[in-house]
Design a protein around this motif. Sequence first.
Motif, PDB file in Angstrom:
ATOM      1  N   ARG A 177      -0.568  -2.313   5.004  1.00  0.00           N
ATOM      2  CA  ARG A 177       0.856  -2.787   5.178  1.00  0.00           C
ATOM      3  C   ARG A 177       1.397  -4.274   6.191  1.00  0.00           C
ATOM      4  O   ARG A 177       1.588  -4.491   5.214  1.00  0.00           O
ATOM      5  CB  ARG A 177       2.392  -1.364   5.033  1.00  0.00           C
ATOM      6  CG  ARG A 177       2.001  -0.444   3.725  1.00  0.00           C
ATOM      7  CD  ARG A 177       2.856   0.649   4.336  1.00  0.00           C
ATOM      8  NE  ARG A 177       4.383  -0.029   4.077  1.00  0.00           N
ATOM      9  CZ  ARG A 177       5.207   0.467   2.702  1.00  0.00           C
ATOM     10  NH1 ARG A 177       4.919   1.550   2.239  1.00  0.00           N
ATOM     11  NH2 ARG A 177       5.816  -0.374   2.487  1.00  0.00           N
ATOM     12  N   GLY A 233      -3.169   2.743   5.843  1.00  0.00           N
ATOM     13  CA  GLY A 233      -2.280   1.940   6.073  1.00  0.00           C
ATOM     14  C   GLY A 233      -0.876   1.659   6.470  1.00  0.00           C
ATOM     15  O   GLY A 233      -0.714   0.462   6.054  1.00  0.00           O
ATOM     16  N   ASP A 258      -5.598   8.054   6.840  1.00  0.00           N
ATOM     17  CA  ASP A 258      -4.676   7.099   5.419  1.00  0.00           C
ATOM     18  C   ASP A 258      -4.173   6.391   6.075  1.00  0.00           C
ATOM     19  O   ASP A 258      -3.217   5.179   5.492  1.00  0.00           O
ATOM     20  CB  ASP A 258      -4.809   8.101   4.641  1.00  0.00           C
ATOM     21  CG  ASP A 258      -5.586   8.264   3.709  1.00  0.00           C
ATOM     22  OD1 ASP A 258      -6.815   8.137   3.262  1.00  0.00           O
ATOM     23  OD2 ASP A 258      -5.471  10.331   3.233  1.00  0.00           O
ATOM     24  N   TYR A 308       0.891  -1.220  -0.238  1.00  0.00           N
ATOM     25  CA  TYR A 308      -0.210  -0.244  -0.082  1.00  0.00           C
ATOM     26  C   TYR A 308       0.452   0.943  -0.290  1.00  0.00           C
ATOM     27  O   TYR A 308       1.592   1.042   0.250  1.00  0.00           O
ATOM     28  CB  TYR A 308      -0.721   0.458   1.232  1.00  0.00           C
ATOM     29  CG  TYR A 308      -1.819   1.436   1.500  1.00  0.00           C
ATOM     30  CD1 TYR A 308      -2.767   1.464   0.877  1.00  0.00           C
ATOM     31  CD2 TYR A 308      -1.605   1.806   2.552  1.00  0.00           C
ATOM     32  CE1 TYR A 308      -3.789   2.564   1.144  1.00  0.00           C
ATOM     33  CE2 TYR A 308      -2.484   3.204   2.345  1.00  0.00           C
ATOM     34  CZ  TYR A 308      -3.189   3.585   1.331  1.00  0.00           C
ATOM     35  OH  TYR A 308      -3.500   4.498   2.487  1.00  0.00           O
ATOM     36  N   LEU A 322       0.636   5.584   0.360  1.00  0.00           N
ATOM     37  CA  LEU A 322       0.027   6.395   0.541  1.00  0.00           C
ATOM     38  C   LEU A 322      -0.277   7.797   0.079  1.00  0.00           C
ATOM     39  O   LEU A 322       0.843   7.834  -0.796  1.00  0.00           O
ATOM     40  CB  LEU A 322       0.517   7.475   1.922  1.00  0.00           C
ATOM     41  CG  LEU A 322       1.325   6.359   3.191  1.00  0.00           C
ATOM     42  CD1 LEU A 322       1.803   7.362   4.441  1.00  0.00           C
ATOM     43  CD2 LEU A 322      -0.330   7.046   4.252  1.00  0.00           C
TER      44      LEU A 322
END
Length: 65
Positions: A30, A26, A22, A12, A14
């Motif tokens: 991740r 994230g 976010d 992933y 950002l």
Amino acid sequence: MPAQAAAPCSLYVLPERPTQADLEAGYATRGAQILACDAARRLAVETHAAEHALEAELRRPTRRR
């Protein structure tokens, strides 16, 4: 070594201007992606090793009684 063991993992990324949400999403995403990638690589390596062990076992001469 199998190709799956060396394949890059997708992670992933950002957005350009991440919000706190976010960052939190994230971090969790991740982490899950890294665990899944590591498990897939480990499985590829273990399968590769097991295949070679089986091949070696089948090549060994057998003793008859």
